[in-house]
Scaffold this motif. Structure first.
Motif, PDB file in Angstrom:
ATOM      1  N   TRP B 326       0.800  -1.216   0.000  1.00 13.60           N
ATOM      2  CA  TRP B 326       0.000   0.000   0.000  1.00 13.60           C
ATOM      3  C   TRP B 326       0.838   1.275   0.000  1.00 13.60           C
ATOM      4  N   SER B 327       2.146   1.166  -0.060  1.00 13.16           N
ATOM      5  CA  SER B 327       2.973   2.372   0.099  1.00 13.16           C
ATOM      6  C   SER B 327       4.251   2.284  -0.707  1.00 13.16           C
ATOM      7  N   SER B 330       7.211   0.048  -3.835  1.00 10.73           N
ATOM      8  CA  SER B 330       6.667  -1.263  -4.210  1.00 10.73           C
ATOM      9  C   SER B 330       5.143  -1.276  -4.165  1.00 10.73           C
ATOM     10  N   LYS B 331       4.547  -0.116  -4.206  1.00  9.94           N
ATOM     11  CA  LYS B 331       3.090   0.003  -4.181  1.00  9.94           C
ATOM     12  C   LYS B 331       2.439  -0.890  -5.242  1.00  9.94           C
ATOM     13  N   GLY B 332       1.462  -1.663  -4.801  1.00 11.55           N
ATOM     14  CA  GLY B 332       0.769  -2.525  -5.748  1.00 11.55           C
ATOM     15  C   GLY B 332       1.488  -3.836  -6.034  1.00 11.55           C
TER      16      GLY B 332
END
Lengths: 518, 518, 518
Positions: B326-327, B330-332
């Motif tokens: 979520w952050s 590496s989001k997603g």
């Protein structure tokens, strides 16, 4: 399993009731005495009184603890196999990696079957000084192994893991040019016959080295006889010497140019895997040495063996790193290969004397092993013997050194259990601890006997297999060794890393100069 | 745990005396009582009666079981070394891999020698609140370690494996630009002095944090004192903080561009090896935490510690995976590096409180550790501190968090053995379990004391080594760092994968922007 | 070391002699009797007398030994995780390696949380024949697990490690085209529901297969009921069958051309890692099978299980190597992949019958498993089912074979502890050992029930997840599967070896021909 606490039977209660009304003071005290209670009442030390009988419950529990200890140690020793395979594969060239992996797996499977069928029988059953000839297929063996309460079926797996170690060692110096069928043949010889029969001499219940000094033994009666606590000689020297015989009979890999001819060792393909494998071997060694007590009742003993094993490895790594830093082709560099083989050399060396030396002795003899492993590697290079992983210096030379080192460093303080079949029950002192040369002489006799016998038998066996037609010849055809895809594709149909663009190119089949000569 | 053999009380002796002269009925019952028999006869529960004396045989067997437990745990803790070396090597660039491998091996060898010579003495022998000064070279030590029946020689190897863990942690944040001779120098400092002396404060028999609250101690008398069951502070915080000091003094690797300057972490070279190493560390942690009871008589305790250790790791992995999903960069994505460091963070955090929390607490504090490890990584990136493996967030930040978490999650239900030398015998309750802030305050004092002291000493030491001329300077020459072949060829004469066509190319020596400033 | 039972000292004998003549004989004997001493005096064997009561001290020590054994076994079983991850990653293509690593780690974390919350409750608590419904979140569970003295909290971690094994197996056949979110969904199903609920049938205290033959059970009353000592069915068949359902629902990877269409298996990316992983699995299996006694008091049992486990693995490796050598595409080659899967097949097969067969039986049934694993692989290839690691042949087919093999090879000699909740206390004999087909029928009923139930539930579950929109669909989008960087970059943002010049190229999205049809 009656784990829940059973209540007294009615009959027992009635008898107790009768007892209470008839009265018997002295009896109570005698019972207490017989059960080793008195020392507690009189303020005795908290060790178990030697004169007291063990109740059946206590015996059962002790045997159980000893069996847990032996089995966990066996599992750790088996845990050396991933270590071996990583060390050997990492030090190999990429083109011979699958072959190394496959040999270790095959040797393990073969070892299990042969050691069940007759290896254990040859080695640990009663027979004569040279061979045991009972308990084939484990049949006819008693429930419990001789001197400790460990079941034979548990002792078997511990000893299988040892045999497997010896078996895996042998392939190290022969990497890259041995045919797989040749490997099958010589492995049957080593695992089924050489290791268990020669091992019987030192560890069998009536082996002639095990019983050295006792009545009827033909060897000179020197002190307390030959001792090899966990196998510097039985496992490592045998493995290392068979390796050496194989490397000599095979000759070097094609294209291997030695240092004095202007070359050097062939490039290993994965030092990460090799170093990790070394660490896993160190981990597994904690089964090898401490487990060889076959008993956990000997708390000081298992602690001391574990600590000595650690310190010898530390000494070995340090010794090899420093001598390599100051000498040879890695001068000025902190050499990873030598340091890894250095701590392994320390571990091999401490394997024999681990029970009888003190920590300082362990460090010193490990340090010397680290030096020997570097010098031994230089010597093999000089003799043009191709040993890709250093099996001969690590297991052969340092196996011998470790066995002899007991003669120098035995502290005279610690007496061992009779776990290995040899009479190890009394402390011994080595040359540096005021014990003179007695122990050294006994160790020399034992080590020399086994080293020479193994070498002679192994070289004959290897030579015979070398006379067979391909593909059973010990050495693979030249095409298989140097062709595209390497030994791996030739023998196993695949590269170790097939999902990579790079294809393994053929190499030039340069014949190395002959061994031993200038 | 009444492991030492208790003597009969005066009253019991008097009763025995009366019995002998008055004889009969009561005597039988008293003897039975003294042997813990009565509960069985009367249908009591099958736990050992606290008031009953142990026979010498029983004491011996209990000590033996405890020693087996401690030694097996020691072996598992040592088994973390292959895990560390894989994790660190996998997260390193290819050009610095051999260096990482070599440092772990060297540190282990050094640690064994120093911990034998004086480390164990500084840490575990009697002295004053700041340092122990007996048992150098293990000489003069009693046969058996203080509170349990484990031999000193077995306790040594358990504690060596802990010291080695701390020692190996320190190299993680300093990968890629530390000279090998610099590593030797600071490792002597960490392994020989910082870890054992500061460790003495919390785990020594008379350490000032261990005896917090007892008479004569200068610290505020808060509740039941500072507690660190298996070393979130002693092992991990010390290791992580030394790492941090090293990374700050060294500065980042040349060419390392941070996120806010438009770059990101340098590419690790083998995530397979790194993830496997993480799993092996988890495996070894089962020696670290459960083994710290030094006793297997405490069945509920060792089971609870093992289960809590598992659940905290699960929580940590889950927390880190989700927060990374979520952050940040590496989001997603389901980030492997963060998830691996996440379960390791959970393991680090549970190391202190594992004995006193319940499974739900373990999951929660592990989950929070997983979040902290991701946020900590972002913070270091923001501060331009180059930590290739995340040693600071995992061991430093989550070591501190784990220590403090006892103040929140201690369940108030479980009392511990006195295995670590600290008075841990009573249950404690944390803030979330109705115990107020008492425990939290004590943990804060202990954690802050050790964190600050370690940081100050480490930064001075690192700074001093940084002033030395090459090659003893802490930082390797720029040529060694960025030249062809990388640090590996410069310091160790070889690449990790020499049997490959690709040669490691030189990299541009771009100086990163200064730390901490915008 | 006085391991053998010491005799009374002369003085003690004299005093006993005197006592007996002074008229206290009966009392002494009664006390001795009450304490289980009599067998020792009368020359009984040194096993614990069944009729004797255990003192609370003795009970406590036995429980302690059993707990140590169970915990060490649990740790070894957890130690299989690095093995699994290496095996699966090694057999995967490079483009899907990070995905494999991440799934194993995630599944382990998830398994811990779910097995704590309700998995253990479903499986091991009391309820009805189909499901347990107590002890959710471990609350309300007794201190000690049913039949042995092992604490529930220690039993939990042992069983968690088993559940985790089943969980990790499932991903093997689904490598390379499963979306990570799809993995999360089906893993919740397997770990949280399928494994523990179906497992309850065979291992729960009142499971309908566990209580087969007892009053009120609806199954036919055949002999001594269904037996699965350590989980050939419960762990391996369930895992293998779920894999199969997944592989069928998913279909093969894009670009996978099967043998009869002129192709063959996709190239694995690292056989070194795969083979080492196999060896680590073998190592961990020594926790799996011997640990399933949950008791170390049964010395012969744990030794026998360890030895049988070893020999079946040896037989399996040998069988697979030979059948591959003489057949199929690896004809004439010593195939590493098949040999590794061969010893794993032997290990899977022995897992059910390990307690009741003799070594010869273990070798034979392992050898057959080795043959089956090769033939099973050919069959899947013929059916166009894409199973990159061979999870279906190894765990599915050989799990079924191992379960049935008890019906052939049960020796009739060994009775087991009731460790698994099933009534396993009596010896059974199989068809080849003169016991007729009774055991075989019971095994067939148990194996078929669990195999069919698992397959039906799993295929429905997989099919449902396959209906979800991306990214929750079971199968990843085609771009994710074949695009540049592969599944790894798509799902996890990174390649496994990012510090390498080579970039993973996209592959052609050739749709394989449909499964099962010609």
């Amino acid at each position: 399993m009656a784990l829940a606490l059973p209540r007294l039977s009615k009959a027992a209660k009635a008898r107790l009731w009768f007892l209470m009304f008839a009265g018997k003071i002295i009896g109570v005290f005698l019972v207490l005495l017989a059960m080793g209670f008195l020392p507690a009442i009189l303020g005795g030390t908290p060790v178990h009184a030697q004169g007291a009988t063990y109740t059946p419950h206590e015996t059962s529990m002790m045997n159980s603890i000893n069996t847990v200890w032996t089995l966990v140690a066996a599992f750790l020793v088996f845990g050396m196999q991933p270590g071996f395979v990583m060390l050997e594969a990492g030090f190999a060239r990429r083109r011979e990696t699958v072959n190394v992996l496959m040999e270790c797996i095959f040797d393990t499977c073969l070892c299990g079957l042969l050691f069940w069928a007759f290896g254990y029988a040859f080695m640990f059953s009663h027979g004569n000084g040279f061979i045991g000839y009972h308990w084939f297929f484990l049949s006819g063996a008693p429930d419990t192994y001789e001197t400790t309460g460990v079941p034979v079926i548990a002792h078997w797996i511990f000893q299988f893991a040892f045999a497997d170690t010896c078996s895996t060692i042998t392939s190290g110096a022969m990497i890259g040019r041995t045919s797989f069928r040749g490997d099958i043949l010589y492995s049957i010889g080593v695992t089924g016959f050489i290791y268990p029969i020669i091992g019987h001499w030192a560890w069998g219940p009536d082996g002639f080295l095990a019983t050295m000094g006792s009545a009827g033994n033909f060897l000179p009666n020197i002190g307390t006889g030959f001792r090899d606590f966990a196998g510097s000689t039985v496992v490592h020297t045998i493995g290392g010497v068979v390796s050496l015989a194989g490397a000599i009979v095979l000759g070097p890999r094609l294209g291997r140019i030695f240092k004095r001819d202007g070359g050097g060792p062939m490039a290993p393909h994965n030092l990460t895997i090799a170093a990790v494998g070394g660490f896993i071997l160190w981990f597994g060694w904690y089964g090898f040495n401490p487990g060889s007590t076959l008993s956990a009742m000997d708390m000081q003993g298992i602690g001391r063996v574990a600590t000595n094993t650690t310190l010898a490895a530390c000494g070995g790594g340090m010794g090899a790193m420093l001598i390599a830093l100051w000498s040879g082709s890695s001068k000025g560099k902190f050499d990873l290969g030598f340091t890894t083989n250095g701590f392994l050399a320390g571990l091999v060396a401490i394997t024999c004397p681990c029970y009888w030396v003190d920590p300082l002795g362990a460090i010193c003899l490990g340090f010397v092993a680290g030096i020997f492993v570097v010098l031994g590697t230089y010597l093999l290079e000089y003799w043009r013997i191709d040993d890709p992983v250093g099996a001969v210096p690590v297991h052969g030379i340092c196996g011998i050194w470790g066995t002899l080192s007991l003669g120098f460093f035995a502290s005279g303080k610690f007496g061992a259990t009779g776990a290995t079949g040899a009479d190890n029950s009394s402390p011994v002192a080595g040359l540096f601890y005021g014990g003179g040369t007695t122990v050294l002489k006994a160790q020399l006799i034992g080590s020399a006997t086994i080293t020479i016998a193994t070498f002679v038998v192994a070289i004959v066996m290897m030579w015979l297999i070398k006379q067979l037609p391909h593909p059973w010849n010990l050495r693979v055809e030249a095409n298989g060794e140097v062709g595209p895809g390497g030994l791996d594709v030739w023998e196993h149909g695949t590269d170790a890393y097939p999902d990579e663009a790079a294809v393994i190119a053929p190499v030039e089949a340069v014949k190395p100069r002959p061994q031993f000569v200038s």
